[in-house]
Scaffold this active site. Structure first.
Site, PDB file in Angstrom:
ATOM      1  N   ASP A  98      36.538  -3.747  21.431  1.00 62.14           N
ATOM      2  CA  ASP A  98      37.981  -3.698  21.218  1.00 62.14           C
ATOM      3  C   ASP A  98      38.256  -3.201  19.814  1.00 62.14           C
ATOM      4  OD1 ASP A  98      40.739  -4.092  21.411  1.00 62.14           O
ATOM      5  OD2 ASP A  98      40.599  -6.201  20.824  1.00 62.14           O
ATOM      6  N   ASP A 100      41.434  -2.506  17.234  1.00 63.88           N
ATOM      7  CA  ASP A 100      42.858  -2.690  16.966  1.00 63.88           C
ATOM      8  C   ASP A 100      43.222  -1.960  15.676  1.00 63.88           C
ATOM      9  OD1 ASP A 100      43.427  -4.254  19.180  1.00 63.88           O
ATOM     10  OD2 ASP A 100      42.869  -6.108  18.169  1.00 63.88           O
ATOM     11  N   ASP A 298      36.309  -5.654  17.023  1.00 60.51           N
ATOM     12  CA  ASP A 298      36.709  -7.058  17.071  1.00 60.51           C
ATOM     13  C   ASP A 298      35.536  -7.867  17.625  1.00 60.51           C
ATOM     14  OD1 ASP A 298      37.905  -9.510  17.381  1.00 60.51           O
ATOM     15  OD2 ASP A 298      39.729  -8.733  18.297  1.00 60.51           O
TER      16      ASP A 298
END
Length: 396
Positions: A98, A100, A298
């Site tokens: 992930d 972000d 992440d």
């Protein structure tokens, strides 16, 4: 978000799902499912521990429920709808990454626009795919890339070689991609004992591992620096080398001599080529490589074998954008503000209310700043602002 806005978004999300044909992930019936409905109040309520059997036909479920967010699990289970987690009987999990945009070290969420944040995140995505292809050997067929619809991108690795990896093994992968735990250039070298060389006793020769991984990244920089030194005037080259910490006049002269007279030793990865100055230089090039090439993924998402992740083809309830699966050849040209705008929201205009001026950036065809007040905007813009809590639906 007031009741009028919430019901408007819920209805339009339902319209989107009526027009959509959303593909199920592999082994969908073995995965846990979850969703967040459009509920009143400031908070959100996650409903999870559902199996696909509990939801029924996915398309019908999405149309009937009109959820704000939809998720499925990275993990596969014998009984995905039961609880607690240990009773599900874990079979294995996708390896999920992930990214972000607002967590990137070079992004300031307060100063950078949403578009700038996502652009930086795409750069990080391309670096991550480089690691997965070049360092881990995964091919494009084993990697599923998805724009999250919100702040960044997800990458799913689906291959038997990763399915049963536990948390510790997944954490090692995270640390490798982050460049964490490799704080000394010696970790990237091989040492061999060599005889002769004018000595009465054998000596150790250190060579940088150049065939892949972080060693290759350091070597690429070392070779590039050598080529730069070779084409520069001597005085400028010496100054360039002295810019590195701990490299004084003597060290710079030694490195210059090696790079211009014996460059083959540098190209071969010989860390003894310029005495103690070569490993000192290589250490700083490694630190530079980590700063420029590492990917701030992440960690909890990758290490959590039970993680829920967004369903491709669904809508992100915090933006109204489409959670968009991407072919690898589409990534470079992908523009979230055009390619992830649902067609359902493209053709109409709506009235919205804003208490404060909104710096829109770019969504669909609109690129302007919206002042406070009551305004008519393209529906995709209105949905985006309402979903993000920056506007409310104006009365008709």
């Amino acid at each position: 978000m007031n009741e009028r806005t919430r019901e408007y978004l819920r209805g339009r999300f339902g319209d989107h799902y009526r027009r959509s044909d959303i593909a199920l992930p592999p082994a969908a019936s073995a995965r846990e499912w979850g969703f967040i409905p459009f509920t009143a109040g400031p908070g959100t309520t996650m409903i999870r521990h559902k199996s696909l059997l509990d939801l029924g036909d996915l398309s019908a479920f999405l149309v009937d429920t009109c959820p704000r967010h939809v998720y499925f699990s990275a993990g596969q289970y014998d009984d995905p709808g039961t609880r607690p987690m240990e009773d599900k009987e874990w079979r294995g999990s996708d390896l999920v990454f992930d990214l972000d945009g607002d967590h990137l070290p070079n992004v300031d969420p307060e100063a950078d626009t949403y578009a700038e944040m996502l652009s930086a995140c795409k750069d990080a995505l391309l670096r991550l795919l480089g690691f997965l292809h070049d360092d881990f050997g995964f091919d494009s067929e084993q990697l599923s890339v998805v724009f999250s619809g919100g702040r960044g991108y997800h990458v799913h690795v689906r291959t038997e070689s990763v399915r049963t990896l536990g948390r510790d093994a997944r954490r090692e992968i995270v640390e490798y991609v982050l460049g964490a735990g490799i704080d000394d250039i010696d970790r990237l070298t091989r040492t061999e004992t060599v005889a002769g060389m004018g000595r009465s006793t054998p000596a150790e020769k250190k060579t940088l591992k150049t065939d892949g991984g972080w060693g290759r990244r350091v070597h690429d920089r070392l070779v590039a620096l050598t080529e730069s030194v070779q084409t520069a005037e001597k005085a400028g080259a010496i100054e360039q080398l002295r810019a590195f910490d701990g490299i004084g006049e003597k060290g710079a002269a030694k490195l210059y001599e090696t790079m211009t007279e014996r460059p083959a030793e540098i190209i071969a990865g010989n860390l003894d080529a310029a005495g103690r100055y070569t490993p000192k230089l290589a250490q700083q090039l490694f630190e530079q490589a980590v700063a420029e090439d590492s990917v701030p993924i992440d960690e909890p998402v990758t290490t959590d074998v039970n993680r829920l992740i967004r369903l491709p083809g669904s809508l992100h309830g915090g933006s109204g954008l489409l959670v968009t699966p991407l072919d690898h050849e589409e990534i470079e040209a992908f523009d979230p503000f055009e390619d992830a705008v649902p067609s359902t929201f493209e053709d109409a205009e709506i009235r919205i209310e804003t208490e404060q001026a909104v710096e829109l950036g770019r969504i669909g065809e609109e690129r302007d700043k919206i002042p406070a007040g009551n305004h008519t905007v393209q529906e995709s813009v209105g949905v985006f602002l309402m979903a993000r809590g920056r506007a409310e639906k104006a009365p008709e």
